[in-house]
Design a protein around this motif. Structure first.
Motif, PDB file in Angstrom:
ATOM      1  N   LYS A  25     -57.404 -11.489  25.367  1.00 37.39           N
ATOM      2  CA  LYS A  25     -57.222 -12.485  26.423  1.00 37.39           C
ATOM      3  C   LYS A  25     -56.692 -13.808  25.876  1.00 37.39           C
ATOM      4  O   LYS A  25     -56.097 -14.583  26.592  1.00 37.39           O
ATOM      5  N   LYS A  26     -56.897 -14.046  24.575  1.00 37.92           N
ATOM      6  CA  LYS A  26     -56.479 -15.309  23.971  1.00 37.92           C
ATOM      7  C   LYS A  26     -55.004 -15.323  23.568  1.00 37.92           C
ATOM      8  O   LYS A  26     -54.458 -16.359  23.238  1.00 37.92           O
ATOM      9  N   ILE A  27     -54.333 -14.180  23.572  1.00 40.99           N
ATOM     10  CA  ILE A  27     -52.925 -14.119  23.171  1.00 40.99           C
ATOM     11  C   ILE A  27     -52.067 -14.682  24.287  1.00 40.99           C
ATOM     12  O   ILE A  27     -52.134 -14.262  25.439  1.00 40.99           O
ATOM     13  N   VAL A  32     -45.941 -15.425  21.518  1.00 41.59           N
ATOM     14  CA  VAL A  32     -45.413 -14.177  20.964  1.00 41.59           C
ATOM     15  C   VAL A  32     -43.887 -14.179  21.037  1.00 41.59           C
ATOM     16  O   VAL A  32     -43.200 -13.814  20.085  1.00 41.59           O
ATOM     17  N   THR A  33     -43.337 -14.639  22.166  1.00 42.24           N
ATOM     18  CA  THR A  33     -41.881 -14.702  22.335  1.00 42.24           C
ATOM     19  C   THR A  33     -41.270 -15.695  21.357  1.00 42.24           C
ATOM     20  O   THR A  33     -40.248 -15.407  20.720  1.00 42.24           O
ATOM     21  N   ALA A  34     -41.883 -16.863  21.215  1.00 40.33           N
ATOM     22  CA  ALA A  34     -41.378 -17.885  20.293  1.00 40.33           C
ATOM     23  C   ALA A  34     -41.431 -17.373  18.851  1.00 40.33           C
ATOM     24  O   ALA A  34     -40.499 -17.609  18.069  1.00 40.33           O
ATOM     25  N   ALA A  35     -42.480 -16.674  18.481  1.00 35.01           N
ATOM     26  CA  ALA A  35     -42.600 -16.138  17.124  1.00 35.01           C
ATOM     27  C   ALA A  35     -41.543 -15.064  16.875  1.00 35.01           C
ATOM     28  O   ALA A  35     -40.968 -15.001  15.788  1.00 35.01           O
ATOM     29  N   GLU A  37     -38.549 -14.871  18.260  1.00 29.53           N
ATOM     30  CA  GLU A  37     -37.267 -15.566  18.113  1.00 29.53           C
ATOM     31  C   GLU A  37     -37.168 -16.237  16.747  1.00 29.53           C
ATOM     32  O   GLU A  37     -36.120 -16.193  16.094  1.00 29.53           O
ATOM     33  N   ARG A  38     -38.253 -16.865  16.316  1.00 33.87           N
ATOM     34  CA  ARG A  38     -38.275 -17.524  15.009  1.00 33.87           C
ATOM     35  C   ARG A  38     -38.049 -16.513  13.890  1.00 33.87           C
ATOM     36  O   ARG A  38     -37.276 -16.746  12.964  1.00 33.87           O
ATOM     37  N   ASP A  39     -38.706 -15.350  13.981  1.00 32.49           N
ATOM     38  CA  ASP A  39     -38.539 -14.316  12.960  1.00 32.49           C
ATOM     39  C   ASP A  39     -37.117 -13.770  12.944  1.00 32.49           C
ATOM     40  O   ASP A  39     -36.565 -13.482  11.878  1.00 32.49           O
ATOM     41  N   ALA A  40     -36.501 -13.638  14.110  1.00 34.11           N
ATOM     42  CA  ALA A  40     -35.118 -13.153  14.175  1.00 34.11           C
ATOM     43  C   ALA A  40     -34.168 -14.164  13.547  1.00 34.11           C
ATOM     44  O   ALA A  40     -33.230 -13.795  12.837  1.00 34.11           O
ATOM     45  N   GLN A  41     -34.403 -15.454  13.771  1.00 32.24           N
ATOM     46  CA  GLN A  41     -33.555 -16.496  13.192  1.00 32.24           C
ATOM     47  C   GLN A  41     -33.759 -16.622  11.689  1.00 32.24           C
ATOM     48  O   GLN A  41     -32.821 -16.917  10.956  1.00 32.24           O
ATOM     49  N   SER A  42     -34.983 -16.399  11.211  1.00 30.27           N
ATOM     50  CA  SER A  42     -35.259 -16.575   9.789  1.00 30.27           C
ATOM     51  C   SER A  42     -34.593 -15.496   8.937  1.00 30.27           C
ATOM     52  O   SER A  42     -34.424 -15.673   7.745  1.00 30.27           O
ATOM     53  N   SER A  43     -34.186 -14.392   9.538  1.00 36.42           N
ATOM     54  CA  SER A  43     -33.519 -13.345   8.772  1.00 36.42           C
ATOM     55  C   SER A  43     -32.012 -13.581   8.702  1.00 36.42           C
ATOM     56  O   SER A  43     -31.301 -12.811   8.069  1.00 36.42           O
ATOM     57  N   LYS A  44     -31.517 -14.632   9.339  1.00 30.97           N
ATOM     58  CA  LYS A  44     -30.093 -14.950   9.283  1.00 30.97           C
ATOM     59  C   LYS A  44     -29.858 -15.998   8.203  1.00 30.97           C
ATOM     60  O   LYS A  44     -30.483 -17.047   8.202  1.00 30.97           O
ATOM     61  N   TYR A  45     -28.961 -15.694   7.281  1.00 28.63           N
ATOM     62  CA  TYR A  45     -28.657 -16.596   6.182  1.00 28.63           C
ATOM     63  C   TYR A  45     -27.162 -16.888   6.158  1.00 28.63           C
ATOM     64  O   TYR A  45     -26.363 -16.055   6.573  1.00 28.63           O
ATOM     65  N   PRO A  46     -26.798 -18.026   5.594  1.00 28.62           N
ATOM     66  CA  PRO A  46     -25.376 -18.233   5.323  1.00 28.62           C
ATOM     67  C   PRO A  46     -24.975 -17.378   4.121  1.00 28.62           C
ATOM     68  O   PRO A  46     -25.810 -17.052   3.277  1.00 28.62           O
ATOM     69  N   VAL A  47     -23.715 -17.006   4.072  1.00 28.87           N
ATOM     70  CA  VAL A  47     -23.195 -16.238   2.947  1.00 28.87           C
ATOM     71  C   VAL A  47     -22.048 -17.035   2.350  1.00 28.87           C
ATOM     72  O   VAL A  47     -21.091 -17.380   3.048  1.00 28.87           O
ATOM     73  N   LEU A  48     -22.156 -17.346   1.073  1.00 25.25           N
ATOM     74  CA  LEU A  48     -21.156 -18.138   0.362  1.00 25.25           C
ATOM     75  C   LEU A  48     -20.150 -17.178  -0.273  1.00 25.25           C
ATOM     76  O   LEU A  48     -20.480 -16.436  -1.186  1.00 25.25           O
ATOM     77  N   THR A  49     -18.913 -17.184   0.244  1.00 22.49           N
ATOM     78  CA  THR A  49     -17.865 -16.305  -0.244  1.00 22.49           C
ATOM     79  C   THR A  49     -16.776 -17.141  -0.897  1.00 22.49           C
ATOM     80  O   THR A  49     -16.217 -18.040  -0.256  1.00 22.49           O
ATOM     81  N   PHE A  50     -16.490 -16.868  -2.177  1.00 24.40           N
ATOM     82  CA  PHE A  50     -15.490 -17.631  -2.926  1.00 24.40           C
ATOM     83  C   PHE A  50     -14.142 -16.925  -2.891  1.00 24.40           C
ATOM     84  O   PHE A  50     -14.079 -15.693  -2.821  1.00 24.40           O
TER      85      PHE A  50
END
Length: 165
Positions: A25-27, A32-35, A37-50
């Motif tokens: 009942k406390k959830i 849960v939705t915000a977490a 979304e945060r987890d999905a964004q945290s797996s996205k990284y920039p990629v440095l291509t030379f």
């Protein structure tokens, strides 16, 4: 003793089963939705291509200053931030890189200056510290440094001849 153990077990069983209803009942679904979304964004990284991972200056006369430009692109899904660029020694100086975030798809560059010190085959690493998944990317420069033919030669130790008495 068996009665005490049995009574404690029964109390623990009642305590654990009564908590399950209250915990669900406390959830809060918003959390849960915000977490998620945060987890999905945290797996996205920039990629440095030379455009090149190594630059060879070829043959140089000792003491000749040379420089090259390394171009890079953010091919990842998040803004790229380069926090530092360092070389392995003071004879190689990286400079002129943007400290502003680089959006996905955008490009930038930095210059590496080499003072031509050393002898024979010289190779130097330049480490780029950024917010990529690895955290560090490395590019290299190399050259074959030949002695300067116009440089004064070091005098060798002269032989000492004994003086006759």
């Amino acid at each position: 003793m068996k009665k005490v153990v049995l009574a404690l077990s029964a109390m623990c069983l009642i305590a654990f089963t009564s908590c399950k209803e209250d915990a669900t009942k406390k959830i809060d679904e918003n959390n849960v939705t915000a977490a998620a979304e945060r987890d999905a964004q945290s797996s996205k990284y920039p990629v440095l291509t030379f455009d090149k991972s190594e630059h060879d200056f070829g043959e140089l006369i000792s003491g000749t200053n040379v420089e090259t430009v390394f171009n890079y692109t953010n091919t990842g899904d998040a803004p790229l931030v380069i926090t530092d660029i360092k070389s392995t020694c003071g004879c190689t100086v990286p400079r002129d890189w943007s400290k502003e975030p680089l959006a996905p798809g955008e490009s930038g560059s930095f210059t590496v200056k080499f003072n031509g010190k050393g002898t024979n085959k010289v190779s130097k690493a330049v480490t780029v510290t950024a917010n990529t998944e690895k955290g560090r990317e490395v590019v290299k420069i190399s050259a074959f440094v030949k002695p300067d033919p116009n440089a004064p030669t070091k005098a060798g130790s002269a032989a000492i001849t004994p003086v006759a008495k």
